[in-house]
Design a protein around this motif. Sequence first.
Motif, short mmCIF file in Angstrom:
data_model
loop_
_atom_site.label_atom_id
_atom_site.label_comp_id
_atom_site.label_asym_id
_atom_site.label_seq_id
_atom_site.Cartn_x
_atom_site.Cartn_y
_atom_site.Cartn_z
N ALA A 83 3.28 108.18 65.20
CA ALA A 83 3.03 106.76 64.97
C ALA A 83 1.53 106.45 65.06
CB ALA A 83 3.81 105.92 65.97
N GLU A 84 0.85 107.08 66.01
CA GLU A 84 -0.60 106.86 66.13
C GLU A 84 -1.33 107.39 64.91
OE1 GLU A 84 -1.26 106.98 70.96
OE2 GLU A 84 -1.27 108.86 69.83
N LEU A 85 -0.91 108.51 64.39
CA LEU A 85 -1.54 109.06 63.20
C LEU A 85 -1.31 108.16 61.99
CD1 LEU A 85 -0.79 112.85 63.59
CD2 LEU A 85 -2.94 111.67 63.99
N VAL A 86 -0.11 107.58 61.90
CA VAL A 86 0.19 106.68 60.80
C VAL A 86 -0.64 105.40 60.92
CG1 VAL A 86 2.02 105.24 59.78
CG2 VAL A 86 2.49 107.61 60.40
N ASP A 87 -0.91 104.95 62.15
CA ASP A 87 -1.73 103.77 62.35
C ASP A 87 -3.18 104.01 61.96
OD1 ASP A 87 0.39 102.32 63.30
OD2 ASP A 87 -0.08 102.63 65.42
N ILE A 88 -3.65 105.23 62.08
CA ILE A 88 -5.03 105.56 61.76
C ILE A 88 -5.24 105.71 60.26
CG2 ILE A 88 -6.76 107.39 62.01
CD1 ILE A 88 -5.67 107.87 64.81
N LEU A 89 -4.22 106.12 59.55
CA LEU A 89 -4.33 106.44 58.12
C LEU A 89 -4.91 105.31 57.27
CD1 LEU A 89 -3.84 108.73 56.14
CD2 LEU A 89 -1.56 107.79 55.76
N PRO A 90 -4.47 104.05 57.38
CA PRO A 90 -5.06 102.99 56.56
C PRO A 90 -6.56 102.82 56.80
CG PRO A 90 -3.02 102.22 57.52
CD PRO A 90 -3.32 103.54 58.14
N GLY A 91 -6.98 102.95 58.04
CA GLY A 91 -8.41 102.85 58.35
C GLY A 91 -9.21 103.97 57.72
N LEU A 92 -8.66 105.17 57.74
CA LEU A 92 -9.35 106.31 57.11
C LEU A 92 -9.47 106.11 55.60
CD1 LEU A 92 -7.78 109.32 59.02
CD2 LEU A 92 -10.10 108.44 59.21
N VAL A 93 -8.39 105.66 54.98
CA VAL A 93 -8.40 105.43 53.54
C VAL A 93 -9.40 104.34 53.18
CG1 VAL A 93 -7.01 104.60 51.59
CG2 VAL A 93 -6.06 106.26 53.20
N GLU A 94 -9.41 103.26 53.97
CA GLU A 94 -10.34 102.16 53.71
C GLU A 94 -11.80 102.62 53.88
OE1 GLU A 94 -11.18 97.57 55.12
OE2 GLU A 94 -9.83 98.83 56.28
N SER A 95 -12.07 103.39 54.91
CA SER A 95 -13.43 103.90 55.12
C SER A 95 -13.87 104.79 53.97
CB SER A 95 -13.51 104.67 56.43
OG SER A 95 -13.26 103.82 57.52
#
Length: 80
Positions: free
Chosen positions: A45-57
């Motif tokens: 779940a934590e990894l899934v929460d980080i994914l949108p931020g990584l994509v946006e960056s």
Amino acid sequence: MSSRTNVTAKRLMDACELLLCKAHALEELTARRNAIRVQATPSRAELVDILPGLVESFAWGWCVTLIFGLLYNFFAPRWR
């Protein structure tokens, strides 16, 4: 008047010292929590929460690269 100023200055220094002590305690608590988290493996779940931020960056990085790259290529020949 001078003794009143000294009392006010003393109170102000005490308040600042108390505030700095509380801030230092909070920093230590945060550092301990971060140290505990570092040793734990992240959940799915934590990894899934980080994914949108990584994509946006990544997207913003490319956007900035394209804009400044085009600007550089446009202005660089004119300055030589």
